[in-house]
Enzyme design. Structure first.
Site, mmCIF file in Angstrom:
data_model
loop_
_atom_site.group_PDB
_atom_site.id
_atom_site.type_symbol
_atom_site.label_atom_id
_atom_site.label_comp_id
_atom_site.label_asym_id
_atom_site.label_seq_id
_atom_site.Cartn_x
_atom_site.Cartn_y
_atom_site.Cartn_z
ATOM 1 N N ASP A 69 44.055 54.907 13.392
ATOM 2 C CA ASP A 69 43.924 53.455 13.240
ATOM 3 C C ASP A 69 42.647 53.118 12.469
ATOM 4 O O ASP A 69 41.872 52.240 12.867
ATOM 5 C CB ASP A 69 43.920 52.768 14.603
ATOM 6 C CG ASP A 69 44.314 51.287 14.499
ATOM 7 O OD1 ASP A 69 44.897 50.902 13.466
ATOM 8 O OD2 ASP A 69 44.053 50.529 15.450
ATOM 9 N N ASN A 92 37.673 48.650 12.713
ATOM 10 C CA ASN A 92 37.227 49.729 13.588
ATOM 11 C C ASN A 92 36.017 50.467 13.018
ATOM 12 O O ASN A 92 35.750 51.613 13.384
ATOM 13 C CB ASN A 92 38.374 50.719 13.838
ATOM 14 C CG ASN A 92 39.428 50.125 14.744
ATOM 15 O OD1 ASN A 92 39.149 49.231 15.539
ATOM 16 N ND2 ASN A 92 40.659 50.597 14.626
ATOM 17 N N ASP A 129 36.919 52.833 18.323
ATOM 18 C CA ASP A 129 38.277 52.618 18.824
ATOM 19 C C ASP A 129 39.171 53.844 18.626
ATOM 20 O O ASP A 129 39.986 53.907 17.714
ATOM 21 C CB ASP A 129 38.923 51.391 18.171
ATOM 22 C CG ASP A 129 40.180 50.946 18.922
ATOM 23 O OD1 ASP A 129 40.584 51.662 19.850
ATOM 24 O OD2 ASP A 129 40.739 49.899 18.572
#
Length: 217
Positions: free
Chosen positions: A22, A27, A40
């Site tokens: 991700d 992030n 994250d």
């Protein structure tokens, strides 16, 4: 320096046998001291060997590579750290423009759109940045560069003397000055990218296409 340090972080993550899954600007954190941090790891996956593959369709659609939108192929063949390398290219694109590639399309259309890899075409960007993003966004996962190879690209390779990490603090200082003068970053935490559309332009059904809460199997 942000693109370089993020690449360094991902190289270490991959060498530790982890796929982040991700990677995006949302992030990536920058401290007041100018340190770049990848955060994250809620949907990260562990790969025990270089030959290990995962098959869960997971991530945020606009940063996911073409093979993950062709779900049958991704499930049958599996994937490894190359998905992060594509997402890294999308993240650098997002750094430059404020939005991920193909953000104007509905996520359900990305399977068709991604038959041609996105390129940084419009805007006042250097040829070096355009070439770097094109280098990262290789649609064939077998030919996609690894983070180790990406770090060898001329755009970020050996750039620490000219662009040391501490220079990021200047950007932080400018941001604080802007904020003190009443500036408000309305796009913060917006799923559409760093520079969010106006509320009236946002798609209500976007959350249906955010797979970052999926579980592994």
């Amino acid at each position: 320096p942000i693109a370089r340090e993020l690449a360094v972080a991902l190289r270490y993550v991959h060498e530790a046998g982890v796929i982040h899954r991700d990677v995006k600007c949302g992030n990536v954190l920058i401290s007041e001291e100018g340190q770049v941090q990848l955060c994250d790891f809620g949907v990260a996956a562990i790969i025990e060997t270089e030959a290990s593959k995962r098959s869960t369709i997971i991530g945020t659609p606009f940063w996911m590579p073409p093979e993950m939108h062709s779900m049958d192929m991704a499930v049958q063949q599996g994937y490894g750290t190359e998905v992060d390398c594509w997402a890294y290219g999308c993240t650098v694109y997002e750094m430059a423009t404020g939005m991920p590639p193909n953000h104007k399309f509905h996520p359900s259309m990305l399977r068709t759109v991604l038959k041609a890899a996105p390129r940084l075409q419009e805007g006042n960007y250097s040829q070096g940045l355009r070439d770097f993003i094109a280098f990262c966004l290789e649609e064939n996962p077998q030919n996609r560069p690894t983070m180790k190879t990406i770090l060898q690209h001329p755009y970020i390779s050996d750039t620490s003397p000219q662009y040391p990490t501490y220079t990021v603090r200047e950007m932080i200082d400018r941001y604080f000055q802007w904020e003190r003068k009443g500036g408000q970053r309305a796009s913060l935490f917006n799923p559409m990218g760093a520079a969010a559309p106006q509320p009236s332009e946002q798609r209500d059904d976007y959350d249906d296409w955010n797979f970052s809460t999926s579980a592994d199997f």
